[in-house]
Write a protein that holds these residues in place. Sequence first.
Motif, PDB file in Angstrom:
ATOM      1  N   CYS A  99      -8.853  -1.897   0.465  1.00 56.56           N
ATOM      2  CA  CYS A  99      -9.420  -2.567  -0.415  1.00 56.56           C
ATOM      3  C   CYS A  99      -9.268  -1.794  -1.878  1.00 56.56           C
ATOM      4  O   CYS A  99      -9.342  -2.159  -2.925  1.00 56.56           O
ATOM      5  CB  CYS A  99     -10.718  -2.935  -0.143  1.00 56.56           C
ATOM      6  SG  CYS A  99     -11.270  -4.175   1.097  1.00 56.56           S
ATOM      7  N   CYS A 100      -8.709  -0.637  -1.639  1.00 60.84           N
ATOM      8  CA  CYS A 100      -8.802   0.358  -2.785  1.00 60.84           C
ATOM      9  C   CYS A 100      -7.254   0.441  -3.653  1.00 60.84           C
ATOM     10  O   CYS A 100      -6.848   1.554  -4.225  1.00 60.84           O
ATOM     11  CB  CYS A 100      -9.057   1.697  -2.276  1.00 60.84           C
ATOM     12  SG  CYS A 100     -10.853   1.879  -1.772  1.00 60.84           S
TER      13      CYS A 100
ATOM     14  N   CYS B 296      -6.199   3.293  -6.385  1.00 60.21           N
ATOM     15  CA  CYS B 296      -7.253   3.381  -7.250  1.00 60.21           C
ATOM     16  C   CYS B 296      -7.147   4.924  -7.542  1.00 60.21           C
ATOM     17  O   CYS B 296      -7.369   5.801  -6.698  1.00 60.21           O
ATOM     18  CB  CYS B 296      -8.729   3.049  -6.651  1.00 60.21           C
ATOM     19  SG  CYS B 296      -9.943   3.483  -7.644  1.00 60.21           S
TER      20      CYS B 296
ATOM     21  N   VAL C  71      -5.541  -0.759  -5.680  1.00 57.23           N
ATOM     22  CA  VAL C  71      -5.901  -1.688  -6.580  1.00 57.23           C
ATOM     23  C   VAL C  71      -5.945  -0.884  -8.138  1.00 57.23           C
ATOM     24  O   VAL C  71      -6.666   0.122  -7.997  1.00 57.23           O
ATOM     25  CB  VAL C  71      -6.913  -2.629  -6.430  1.00 57.23           C
ATOM     26  CG1 VAL C  71      -8.295  -1.749  -6.099  1.00 57.23           C
ATOM     27  CG2 VAL C  71      -7.099  -3.567  -7.490  1.00 57.23           C
TER      28      VAL C  71
ATOM     29  N   LEU D  30     -10.475   1.770 -14.469  1.00 51.60           N
ATOM     30  CA  LEU D  30     -11.119   3.062 -14.228  1.00 51.60           C
ATOM     31  C   LEU D  30     -10.483   4.037 -14.327  1.00 51.60           C
ATOM     32  O   LEU D  30     -10.716   5.337 -14.467  1.00 51.60           O
ATOM     33  CB  LEU D  30     -11.241   2.684 -12.513  1.00 51.60           C
ATOM     34  CG  LEU D  30     -12.135   1.827 -11.842  1.00 51.60           C
ATOM     35  CD1 LEU D  30     -12.171   1.842 -10.400  1.00 51.60           C
ATOM     36  CD2 LEU D  30     -13.666   2.012 -12.266  1.00 51.60           C
TER      37      LEU D  30
ATOM     38  N   ARG E 233     -19.722   3.199  -7.172  1.00 53.76           N
ATOM     39  CA  ARG E 233     -18.756   2.509  -7.058  1.00 53.76           C
ATOM     40  C   ARG E 233     -19.079   0.920  -7.831  1.00 53.76           C
ATOM     41  O   ARG E 233     -20.039   0.535  -7.564  1.00 53.76           O
ATOM     42  CB  ARG E 233     -18.096   2.231  -5.932  1.00 53.76           C
ATOM     43  CG  ARG E 233     -19.020   1.642  -4.571  1.00 53.76           C
ATOM     44  CD  ARG E 233     -18.592   1.994  -3.291  1.00 53.76           C
ATOM     45  NE  ARG E 233     -19.213   1.392  -2.347  1.00 53.76           N
ATOM     46  CZ  ARG E 233     -20.607   1.587  -2.022  1.00 53.76           C
ATOM     47  NH1 ARG E 233     -21.446   2.342  -2.511  1.00 53.76           N
ATOM     48  NH2 ARG E 233     -21.136   0.781  -0.840  1.00 53.76           N
TER      49      ARG E 233
ATOM     50  N   CYS F  82     -13.816   7.301  -1.152  1.00 53.50           N
ATOM     51  CA  CYS F  82     -14.041   7.037  -2.536  1.00 53.50           C
ATOM     52  C   CYS F  82     -14.847   8.118  -3.317  1.00 53.50           C
ATOM     53  O   CYS F  82     -15.908   8.697  -2.960  1.00 53.50           O
ATOM     54  CB  CYS F  82     -14.983   5.607  -2.620  1.00 53.50           C
ATOM     55  SG  CYS F  82     -15.435   5.157  -4.418  1.00 53.50           S
TER      56      CYS F  82
HETATM   57  S1  SF4 Z   1     -14.015   2.873  -6.840  1.00 54.13           S
HETATM   58 FE1  SF4 Z   1     -13.822   3.566  -4.769  1.00 54.13          FE
HETATM   59  S2  SF4 Z   1     -14.129   2.001  -3.650  1.00 54.13           S
HETATM   60 FE2  SF4 Z   1     -13.681   0.975  -5.439  1.00 54.13          FE
HETATM   61  S3  SF4 Z   1     -11.226   0.746  -5.331  1.00 54.13           S
HETATM   62 FE3  SF4 Z   1     -11.795   2.812  -6.235  1.00 54.13          FE
HETATM   63  S4  SF4 Z   1     -11.725   4.438  -4.407  1.00 54.13           S
HETATM   64 FE4  SF4 Z   1     -11.857   2.027  -3.740  1.00 54.13          FE
END
Ligand code: SF4
Length: 198
Positions: free
Chosen positions: A42-43, A94, A45, A189, A109, A103
């Motif tokens: 899921c990361c 990410c 991205v 982010l 998060r 993470c």
């Molecule tokens: S903030 Fe953390 S949980 Fe969310 S996409 Fe980035 S690494 Fe993954």
Amino acid sequence: MSALASPLADYVALTAKVDAFADAVSARCASQISCRSGCAGCCQVDLTVSSIEAASIAEHLRATRAAAEPPALGAEAAATFCAEDATADALPRCVFLSAADACLIYPVRPLVCRSQGLPLRYPSDFLPEAAVRLRVRSGAVTICPLNFVDAQPSPHDVLDAERVDQILALLNLRYCREHGIDPEQRVSLRALRDSAYP
Ligand code: SF4
């Protein structure tokens, strides 16, 4: 949530509720959920977040950088932040995903990261057809393809993601009004990482 609490405090309370829901589903449906530490599917991205989520992450980054013993974002994180993991033909990665697929901002998060892997209900016309795994009377359900492979989730194991998004939007609106920010504004982010680790 108290009407007198700050938007940020209410946002933290919302994240706690989503975490509690996720923990309960994970416990009830352990055999159907393959989410685990080290799975970073899921990361892959480049996320943007609302201003209230960005404020929560920025506060955490400031606090952990200022602490004598940074609890989560130490030298390893700083080094990872300097590495560009994404390549031209690879999926984006990410900026807060460590080399070990952890993470680096786990306690703060974004909401979307807290609900990934769960069965999520949205309005029927919200999800792309390819993402729909189940149709229920109140909408369409999407689930990570690695989860609920052998069984369908029970209705009480499905998170009303539309409702969560609505509450987040309201809290973000309150926060933005207090701070004179356009509520439509999104913060990447990557920008948060770059401002914390210039
Ligand atoms: S903030 Fe953390 S949980 Fe969310 S996409 Fe980035 S690494 Fe993954």
